[in-house]
Enzyme design. Structure first.
Site, PDB file in Angstrom:
ATOM      1  N   SER A 179     -73.972 101.486 -45.111  1.00 12.02           N
ATOM      2  CA  SER A 179     -75.391 101.779 -45.301  1.00 12.02           C
ATOM      3  C   SER A 179     -75.847 102.698 -44.189  1.00 12.02           C
ATOM      4  O   SER A 179     -75.154 102.881 -43.195  1.00 12.02           O
ATOM      5  CB  SER A 179     -76.198 100.480 -45.232  1.00 12.02           C
ATOM      6  N   LYS A 180     -77.022 103.251 -44.370  1.00  8.43           N
ATOM      7  CA  LYS A 180     -77.596 104.108 -43.323  1.00  8.43           C
ATOM      8  C   LYS A 180     -77.625 103.351 -42.015  1.00  8.43           C
ATOM      9  O   LYS A 180     -77.358 103.895 -40.961  1.00  8.43           O
ATOM     10  CB  LYS A 180     -79.024 104.490 -43.711  1.00  8.43           C
ATOM     11  N   ARG A 181     -77.965 102.054 -42.110  1.00 14.69           N
ATOM     12  CA  ARG A 181     -78.077 101.250 -40.903  1.00 14.69           C
ATOM     13  C   ARG A 181     -76.741 101.148 -40.158  1.00 14.69           C
ATOM     14  O   ARG A 181     -76.700 101.024 -38.958  1.00 14.69           O
ATOM     15  CB  ARG A 181     -78.597  99.852 -41.239  1.00 14.69           C
TER      16      ARG A 181
END
Ligand code: GLU
Length: 429
Positions: free
Chosen positions: A211-213
């Site tokens: 994920s972006k995170r």
């Protein structure tokens, strides 16, 4: 048997690499069975669905090279009448009912449509994970629509898959828990059950969900902007969760169609490895030939010079975008214009006179890196490699780091090489 499959993204974000892999697996399976693949935009969530995301998904799929059997995507928001008819049918035969109840936090009363659920055990066979069973009692009579004109996601999916005669549902394993609900709706509609294949998630290197995170690029657009080739990205995505059982790692789309096998997909999550993707991109760049590099240059690079510099850049970078920034940084500008030389950096300029004589003896057609090395090497051994090669490199590039001076000289050509060297020796005298 020809399969009918679909790729059914929700336009609530840009196309994720996981989505691209789902599309790929569906595509490969459709093509290898001589079947069909349809594109369906699942935009029942009116608040989160955005036209710009749909646009991004369509453009990304196009860039990846997928061709769908429907020229226009099927859009759930345009199919309300079809869902309404199916809801009415269920209500009229009492497998679903309208329920008046509190529907929001502010205690407003309203209506929803619920499916009658007898709470049976649902078992289905997943091509990847084997038999999966769910006790559906705790789902109760779940909601399938907010009203006749507002079906919920699960309901629309089942109606569409049935109507489109989808034979295989290949999707991310995050949808496993949706399957029992969807099977209950199928049974109420007396729709046939497709074959399921839930593919493992793509994980970040720390095994969290990609994920972006997790700090990774997740959207196809980002990889496109970073200069990856669509064929390399597809090749990489195919290997995330699948392997051919041989040593082959580089695949064209056609080879994947021939060799891919749904049942060989592994159950465990697949870790995204950027270095491997870069390596594959290099390999695909090699296969793509030189013309693909043309656009990394600014207009003031003459085309014959481009052709000679491309092999150097290709060795150094993993993507076209990296090549483009190398050129933009001016790193190789000495190929286009003679650098200004700081004389003290030449250290041993006196060897240049002999270097000129040796190089001048080479015919223009023999002015290749190996030949240049052959004529200079004995002198370098005799007078000292540093003493001969250092001033040569410096005189040609003005830099203390560059490709080896034989290669640089061969790219510049005999005339330009000698002119740069003479420029220095003439001034030294
Ligand atoms: N629209 C769903 C998603 O974007 C896919 C549902 C399905 O494949 O059944 O994840």
């Amino acid at each position: 048997m020809s399969a009918i499959v679909r790729f059914a993204p929700s336009p609530t974000g840009t196309l994720h690499v996981g989505g691209a892999r789902t599309a790929l697996f569906n595509y490969l399976f459709a093509k290898q069975t001589g079947g069909q693949i349809f594109l369906r935009i699942e935009d029942t969530d009116r608040e989160r669905s955005k036209p710009e995301f749909e646009q991004n998904i369509l453009e990304s799929l196009d860039w990846l090279g997928f061709k769908f059997d429907n020229s226009q995507p099927i859009r759930q928001s345009e199919r309300t009448a079809i869902y309404r008819e199916a809801l009415e049918k269920l209500i009229s035969n009492d497998t679903a009912y309208i329920s008046k109840e509190e529907i929001s936090d502010d205690k407003k009363r309203g209506e929803v449509i619920r499916l009658r659920n007898s709470g049976q055990k649902i078992t289905f066979t997943d091509l990847i994970r084997g038999e999966i069973s769910f006790d559906t009692t705790e789902l109760g009579d779940f909601v399938i629509a907010k009203s006749l004109d507002e079906p919920l996601y699960h309901f629309a999916v089942v109606v569409d898959d049935w109507e489109m005669k989808v034979s295989h549902i290949i999707r991310g394993e995050d949808h496993i828990s949706n399957t029992p609900r969807q099977i209950l709706i199928q049974e109420a509609l007396r729709a046939s059950r497709p074959v399921y294949a839930h593919i493992p998630l793509i994980l970040a290197p720390d095994r969290s969900k990609l994920s972006k995170r997790s700090g990774s690029a997740v959207s196809v657009t980002e990889y496109r902007e970073q200069g990856f080739l669509p064929g390399a990205l597809l090749n990489y995505l195919a290997l995330l969760g699948w392997n051919p059982g041989t040593d082959q790692e580089i695949f064209s789309l056609d080879e994947l169609i021939k060799q891919f096998s749904l049942t060989k997909i592994q159950k465990g999550g697949a870790i995204f490895n950027l270095e491997k993707l870069k390596w594959l991109n290099r390999e695909h760049l090699k296969l793509a030939g030189d013309s693909i590099w043309e656009n990394i240059f600014t207009v003031d690079w003459p085309s014959d010079l481009r052709a000679r510099v491309i092999p150097i850049i290709r060795e150094r970078v993993a993507t076209l975008a990296e090549g483009e920034s190398l050129i933009a940084s001016g790193e190789y500008d000495y190929f286009r214009t003679a650098p200004t030389i700081n004389r003290t950096l030449l250290k041993t300029p006196e060897t240049l006179a002999k270097t000129i004589i040796l190089l001048d003896a080479l015919a223009e057609t023999d002015f290749t890196a190996p030949q240049i090395k052959t004529v200079l090497w004995p002198y370098a051994e005799e007078a000292g490699r540093g003493a001969v090669l250092w001033p040569l490199r410096m005189a040609l590039t003005g830099k203390d780091r560059s490709p080896d001076p034989f290669t640089v000289a061969s790219i510049l050509g005999k005339k330009e090489t000698l002119s740069r060297l003479r420029q220095i020796t003439n001034n030294v005298e």
